[in-house]
Scaffold this motif. Structure first.
Motif, PDB file in Angstrom:
ATOM      1  N   UNK A 121       0.834  -1.206   0.000  1.00 37.96           N
ATOM      2  CA  UNK A 121       0.000   0.000   0.000  1.00 37.96           C
ATOM      3  C   UNK A 121       0.866   1.252   0.000  1.00 37.96           C
ATOM      4  N   UNK A 122       1.870   1.297   0.841  1.00 35.47           N
ATOM      5  CA  UNK A 122       2.752   2.467   0.917  1.00 35.47           C
ATOM      6  C   UNK A 122       3.437   2.720  -0.426  1.00 35.47           C
ATOM      7  N   UNK A 123       3.892   1.668  -1.071  1.00 35.64           N
ATOM      8  CA  UNK A 123       4.597   1.839  -2.340  1.00 35.64           C
ATOM      9  C   UNK A 123       3.657   2.147  -3.497  1.00 35.64           C
ATOM     10  N   UNK A 124       2.381   1.813  -3.350  1.00 40.41           N
ATOM     11  CA  UNK A 124       1.432   2.077  -4.435  1.00 40.41           C
ATOM     12  C   UNK A 124       1.193   3.571  -4.631  1.00 40.41           C
ATOM     13  N   UNK A 125       1.574   4.376  -3.655  1.00 37.66           N
ATOM     14  CA  UNK A 125       1.461   5.823  -3.816  1.00 37.66           C
ATOM     15  C   UNK A 125       2.513   6.351  -4.786  1.00 37.66           C
ATOM     16  N   UNK A 126       3.636   5.653  -4.905  1.00 37.37           N
ATOM     17  CA  UNK A 126       4.710   6.084  -5.805  1.00 37.37           C
ATOM     18  C   UNK A 126       4.706   5.321  -7.130  1.00 37.37           C
ATOM     19  N   UNK A 127       4.343   4.054  -7.087  1.00 33.12           N
ATOM     20  CA  UNK A 127       4.248   3.225  -8.289  1.00 33.12           C
ATOM     21  C   UNK A 127       2.872   2.565  -8.241  1.00 33.12           C
ATOM     22  N   UNK A 128       2.002   2.954  -9.169  1.00 34.07           N
ATOM     23  CA  UNK A 128       0.609   2.507  -9.143  1.00 34.07           C
ATOM     24  C   UNK A 128       0.485   1.000  -9.041  1.00 34.07           C
ATOM     25  N   UNK A 129      -0.463   0.576  -8.227  1.00 29.49           N
ATOM     26  CA  UNK A 129      -0.770  -0.837  -8.057  1.00 29.49           C
ATOM     27  C   UNK A 129      -2.240  -0.930  -7.679  1.00 29.49           C
ATOM     28  N   UNK A 130      -3.024  -1.598  -8.498  1.00 25.54           N
ATOM     29  CA  UNK A 130      -4.455  -1.701  -8.261  1.00 25.54           C
ATOM     30  C   UNK A 130      -4.784  -2.720  -7.173  1.00 25.54           C
ATOM     31  N   UNK A 131      -3.956  -3.769  -7.062  1.00 27.36           N
ATOM     32  CA  UNK A 131      -4.253  -4.846  -6.111  1.00 27.36           C
ATOM     33  C   UNK A 131      -2.985  -5.605  -5.759  1.00 27.36           C
ATOM     34  N   UNK A 132      -3.080  -6.404  -4.715  1.00 27.35           N
ATOM     35  CA  UNK A 132      -2.049  -7.390  -4.416  1.00 27.35           C
ATOM     36  C   UNK A 132      -2.565  -8.718  -4.946  1.00 27.35           C
ATOM     37  N   UNK A 133      -1.712  -9.397  -5.701  1.00 33.27           N
ATOM     38  CA  UNK A 133      -2.029 -10.690  -6.297  1.00 33.27           C
ATOM     39  C   UNK A 133      -1.178 -11.748  -5.600  1.00 33.27           C
ATOM     40  N   UNK A 134      -1.747 -12.924  -5.389  1.00 32.21           N
ATOM     41  CA  UNK A 134      -0.991 -14.038  -4.825  1.00 32.21           C
ATOM     42  C   UNK A 134      -1.415 -15.319  -5.528  1.00 32.21           C
ATOM     43  N   UNK A 135      -0.460 -16.200  -5.755  1.00 34.57           N
ATOM     44  CA  UNK A 135      -0.740 -17.530  -6.289  1.00 34.57           C
ATOM     45  C   UNK A 135      -0.611 -18.518  -5.142  1.00 34.57           C
ATOM     46  N   UNK A 136      -1.735 -19.064  -4.701  1.00 40.76           N
ATOM     47  CA  UNK A 136      -1.731 -20.017  -3.591  1.00 40.76           C
ATOM     48  C   UNK A 136      -1.215 -21.366  -4.076  1.00 40.76           C
ATOM     49  N   UNK A 137      -0.275 -21.948  -3.331  1.00 39.43           N
ATOM     50  CA  UNK A 137       0.315 -23.239  -3.707  1.00 39.43           C
ATOM     51  C   UNK A 137      -0.683 -24.386  -3.640  1.00 39.43           C
TER      52      UNK A 137
END
Length: 172
Positions: A121-137
């Motif tokens: 979230x903190x870094x999304x202010x400087x480099x846009x990021x709409x969501x956090x994605x994860x691939x569950x094993x």
């Protein structure tokens, strides 16, 4: 939860952290920390963060973050309608998250996840990021992420996402 561990800062690994002794019980996750994490960091492919147990000179857990994108058409229809029609939507990939078997049951997985979400979230202010994605094993990992609000992509049941707007709401 172990208060002494929670007081430790989650930091990038350095030479003082014994990566070789880490054992999550999931061989690819262990091998990644033992062999690949440093190389990925130097190549700017992924950034690794560890939760050190300074009292025992061990790593209790770790996670990785990197830039990622998801094809807009892979998102649920209701979300596609709300997003610009770009081919790729910028995201943050939570590539790996693991806790050493000796530290299971202490809530460290949740602690690492919260730290990863806060950092993303903190870094999304400087480099846009709409969501956090994860691939569950596996289904156990999928259930873990779903407990914290992640949803599966329609055609990829083990690829989950949590919108940054939702993450922001968690930290208000």
């Amino acid at each position: 939860m172990d208060d002494a561990l929670l007081a430790q800062s989650i930091v990038p690994p350095d030479d003082s952290h014994d990566r070789r002794s880490f054992a999550s019980g999931v061989e690819p996750l262990d091998r990644y920390l033992h062999v690949q994490a440093g190389q990925d960091q130097r190549r700017h492919v992924a950034v690794c963060f560890v939760l050190p147990d300074a009292a025992r000179s061990r790593i209790a857990g770790y996670y990785t973050l990197s830039a990622f994108s998801v094809i807009g058409e892979a998102l649920p229809d209701t979300l596609q309608k709300k997003l610009p029609r770009y081919g790729q939507i910028p995201c943050t990939l939570l590539g790996r998250l693991a806790v050493d078997v000796e530290y299971r049951g202490l809530g460290l997985g949740r602690h690492l996840l919260v730290d990863a979400l806060r950092r993303a979230l903190a870094h999304s202010a400087a480099v846009a990021s709409w969501a956090v994605i994860v691939d569950a094993n596996d289904d156990v990992a999928r259930a873990f992420y779903e407990r914290y609000g992640f949803s599966a992509l329609p055609n990829a049941p083990r690829r989950l996402f949590l919108p940054m707007a939702t993450i922001a709401g968690l930290f208000r």
